[in-house]
Every structure is written in C-alpha cells, then in structure tokens.
Write an enzyme that holds these catalytic residues in place. Structure first.
Site, PDB file in Angstrom:
ATOM      1  N   THR A 209      36.714  48.812   3.606  1.00 23.55           N
ATOM      2  CA  THR A 209      37.651  48.656   4.708  1.00 23.55           C
ATOM      3  C   THR A 209      38.381  49.981   4.923  1.00 23.55           C
ATOM      4  O   THR A 209      37.930  51.022   4.448  1.00 23.55           O
ATOM      5  CB  THR A 209      38.626  47.480   4.445  1.00 23.55           C
ATOM      6  OG1 THR A 209      39.404  47.244   5.615  1.00 23.55           O
ATOM      7  CG2 THR A 209      39.545  47.730   3.271  1.00 23.55           C
ATOM      8  N   ASN A 210      39.476  49.972   5.666  1.00 25.21           N
ATOM      9  CA  ASN A 210      40.255  51.193   5.927  1.00 25.21           C
ATOM     10  C   ASN A 210      41.731  50.823   6.002  1.00 25.21           C
ATOM     11  O   ASN A 210      42.070  49.645   6.025  1.00 25.21           O
ATOM     12  CB  ASN A 210      39.730  51.867   7.209  1.00 25.21           C
ATOM     13  CG  ASN A 210      39.889  50.958   8.406  1.00 25.21           C
ATOM     14  OD1 ASN A 210      40.997  50.604   8.784  1.00 25.21           O
ATOM     15  ND2 ASN A 210      38.762  50.558   9.001  1.00 25.21           N
TER      16      ASN A 210
END
Ligand code: CTP
Length: 409
Positions: A209-210
């Site tokens: 993810t980020n």
C-alpha cells in the site's frame, strides 16, 4: 470552510443538556473565520454560563436579562440585522414551538422573527419528545424557504435510552451551517470522487500500500456536498471518516480495498455523473500470487513476484466522454513537468501536481503545488489547508461544468 469566513453568525443556545456542546460549535465557527454572536435563553444559562461564550467568541452574549430591561443596550433588531445566518444549537422543543408559532417572548425568538437571515435548527431532545406529534407538527409549520433542520443523530442519550435525539458532532453542524449560508453553486451537479490508498494483499496479514490518508479527496467530497453537489465517494482503506450525508443521495460512500475494486466501484458510480475527481492513490502493483493463509516468517520469499494493477483513468477513459475529469499527481521531482505529461497522457481537463516526500503531501498538512489545465496557464497554488485547496479546485472544476454555467471547451 470558506462559506463561513468573515460572516456574522448568531449562535442561539437553548436549555437542553447538549448546551455545553455549543461551546465546540462556537469555537469551530470562530476557527472557520466567522464573527460569532451568542444569544442564550434563560433556560440555557442554567446549563452553561454566558461568560464561557463571551470568552469563546470575544463578543458580548445576549440573554433575556438584556431583553427584559430598561435603559437601552442590546436590541433584538440590531442583532437580527447584523446576522448573516442564525444557528440554534441545541434547539429545544420549547424554542421550536416558539419559532413555529411566531412567539417573540424572549430575546432569541424575537431576533429570529426580526431577521430575514436563514436559520439552521439543531434539535436535540429525548426520542419520545422528538417523535411526539407536537414537535413533528411544529417542524412541519416552519417556513421551508428560511428554516433548515438538521435531524438529531440516533445513539445513546443522556437519559440512558438509545434512539434519535442526540446532538450531532460540532464539525457536522459547521458543514450544515456552511451549506445553509451558501453559495450552492454545485447544485444539480453529480461528482464522483475517489480517495485514499488501495491495498494489495500478499497473504491475509501482509500487503502492498502507500501512505495516502484520503484527506484530499475527502475534503473535496465534503466541500462539494456543502456547495450543493450530489457526491459519490469511492474510498479506499483509511481511518479518516468520510463526510456525513446531509440527506439521502447527497453523499453515497462506497468502501473498497483493492485497485480492482476501486476501478469497479468508480465505473459503477459514473452513470449520470458530470465530473470525476480522481484523488485516490491506487497501488500500481500487486503480488502476482496471493497466499490464502498467513505465511510463516521462515517461508517468506526473499523476492516478491509483482504484476501491474489496472490504471483506473486509462481503463475508464471511453466512459469519461462529456465529464470534466480532474487528476492528481504526487511527485518527488519535476513536479510541474511530470504533472503536465500526466494530464496529457491521461486525457484530463485538470490536474493538481504537488511535491511529496519529507513532511509534504500526505495527511492533515497544508498542501501546495501546481494546478495544471488542459487549455489554460498553470496556476501556482501556495500552501493552504486541504479544505481550502478543495474549494479552490472545485472553483476551477465548476468553470468547466455546463451545469454551473461553465464551459468544457
Ligand atoms: N491513477 C489511476 N489508476 C492507477 C494509478 C493512478 O487512475 N492505477 C490516477 C490517480 O488517481 C491520479 C493520476 O492517475 O489521479 C496520477 O496518478 P500517479 O500515481 O501520479 O500516476 P501513475 O500513472 O501511477 O504514474 P507514475 O507512477 O509513472 O508516476
């Protein structure tokens, strides 16, 4: 919230247990740049003292002692004239009855009667009182052109019961206040907004993810609803709560996890929409193989096979004809040039490119960058809160929406 900036707002406080929460409303209005004047009923002063509100608003507080006195002083007509908006929070059944029937037997009801300003009522009372025939018929008697009613929330009440009657969150009241004051320049417009990261699982406990929190898109959704748009928000996993819907259809939120899900939810939200604001940060890659059970540390691979996730804007491009489309680009270098390239490659009308890295870009922080338009000069946007930036971006979007008198040419 831009609509509240430099406006004079009369906060009427009446005698319910939620009167103490009105302090948060007063503070929020001040923070939003409003000049706040408070008028309290006699009953309200039994719950909280006027001094609290004098300190919070830096203005004198009007009470019934000012109304029933001799020798000049605060006049209900003077307060009425000065107010751009009247918010009565909390509003008791008694005050509602006064307003519905045109009584002017205390300072607050006299001010409402003497003013033409829009009024937002925030009723808060026990469920049985709220549902009573008397209260409901008084609500129905209010002039719908002038009065807006924010229905109470359902939940735990001071009495220990559970049901509708709770005082809403102060931030939600501020949004309603801004919407009541206007401008409602996005009325009749449907905007699809995507926000937040996506997550691509490797196994049930590990993922790619980020750091996106979704705040930028959530602020755009919030501001759009306040300005009258119908919003369809496609939101990835985040702890930041989405805006509360004002009514059925004003804010539809669909929660998604993966980029594939975001693509499908966005596709489903497009029919009938006038604009797409793609503020999400979808993960660009996913593990090529997802393990159905948690992998043990000793079995973890030292390299991860990845495959590309779909590019949502590129995939949906054929369905975007006739919509105004805005994208975002978070860049560490060549911010403006990379933004312009993406605007062209992705066939966007507008793109906001901002620097990220270090302290910049993600979360509840000011944002700055370049607003790039297909056919206009780039606008340099100095650092400002994401709420203020949301309004500025919606201004540029509205200029292109035929429904708002704009042009997509
Ligand atoms: N975007 C999208 N689908 C993706 C990734 C991004 O629709 N899978 C959208 C974003 O929501 C944003 C715009 O494309 O509005 C630009 O996102 P960005 O991540 O900067 O672009 P990429 O195409 O991923 O470009 P690069 O990684 O080469 O910088």
């Amino acid at each position: 919230m831009r609509a509240l900036q430099d406006r004079t707002i009369l906060l009427g406080i009446t005698g319910g247990i939620a009167a103490y929460k009105a302090g948060y409303v007063a503070r929020g209005l001040r923070k939003a740049g409003a000049n706040v004047r408070v008028v309290m009923t006699d009953a309200a002063t039994k719950f909280v003292g006027p001094v609290t509100f004098e300190a919070l608003t830096e203005n004198p507080v009007g009470t019934d002692a000012d109304f029933f006195h001799t020798g000049g002083g605060v006049s209900h007509v003077e307060i009425a004239r000065a107010s751009d908006l009247i918010v009565i929070a909390p509003c008791t059944a008694t005050t509602l009855a006064r307003l519905a029937n045109g009584f002017a037997d205390n300072l607050l009801s006299a001010v409402v009667l003497a003013s033409r300003a829009p009024v937002l009522l925030v009723p808060s009372m026990h469920t049985q009182m709220w549902q009573s025939h008397a209260v409901q018929s008084n609500l129905a008697r209010l002039d719908p052109a002038r009065f807006r009613v924010m229905p109470p929330e359902a939940g735990d009440l001071a009495s220990g019961d559970v049901g509708p009657g709770r005082f809403p969150e102060p931030d939600d009241i501020l949004e309603r206040a801004a919407a009541t004051l206007g401008p409602r320049d996005l009325e009749g417009v449907t905007i699809v907004v995507t926000a937040g990261p996506t997550r691509e699982p490797m196994d049930p406990v590990r993922l790619i993810t980020n750091p996106s929190t979704g705040r930028m898109g959530i602020e755009i959704a919030r501001a759009a609803q306040v300005r009258g748009a119908r919003v369809r928000l496609v939101l990835g996993p985040t702890e930041v709560p989405p805006p509360r819907p004002f009514d059925a259809g004003s804010m539809a939120v669909s929660r998604v996890t993966t980029t594939d899900q975001m693509l499908e939810a966005t596709r489903a939200a497009l029919p009938g929409a006038n604009a797409l604001v793609m503020a999400a940060a979808p993960a660009d890659q996913r593990p090529a193989a997802v393990r159905p059970a948690k992998s043990r540390k000793r079995d973890l691979p030292t390299t991860l096979g990845l495959e590309a996730t779909p590019d949502i804007l590129a995939t949906l491009r054929p369905a975007l004809a006739g919509l105004v489309v805005m994208g975002f680009a978070a860049e560490t270098d060549d911010v403006e040039a990379s933004g312009r390239r993406k605007l062209e490659e992705k066939g966007l009308d507008l793109l906001f490119a901002n620097p990220v890295g270090g302290d910049q870009g993600f979360g509840d922080r000011p944002n700055e960058g370049f607003l790039i338009a297909r056919d206009r000069e780039t606008q340099v946007v100095m650092a400002r809160s994401k709420a203020d930036l949301a309004d500025l971006l919606l201004d540029r979007l509205a200029e292109r929406l035929p429904a708002c008198g704009g042009t997509t040419a």
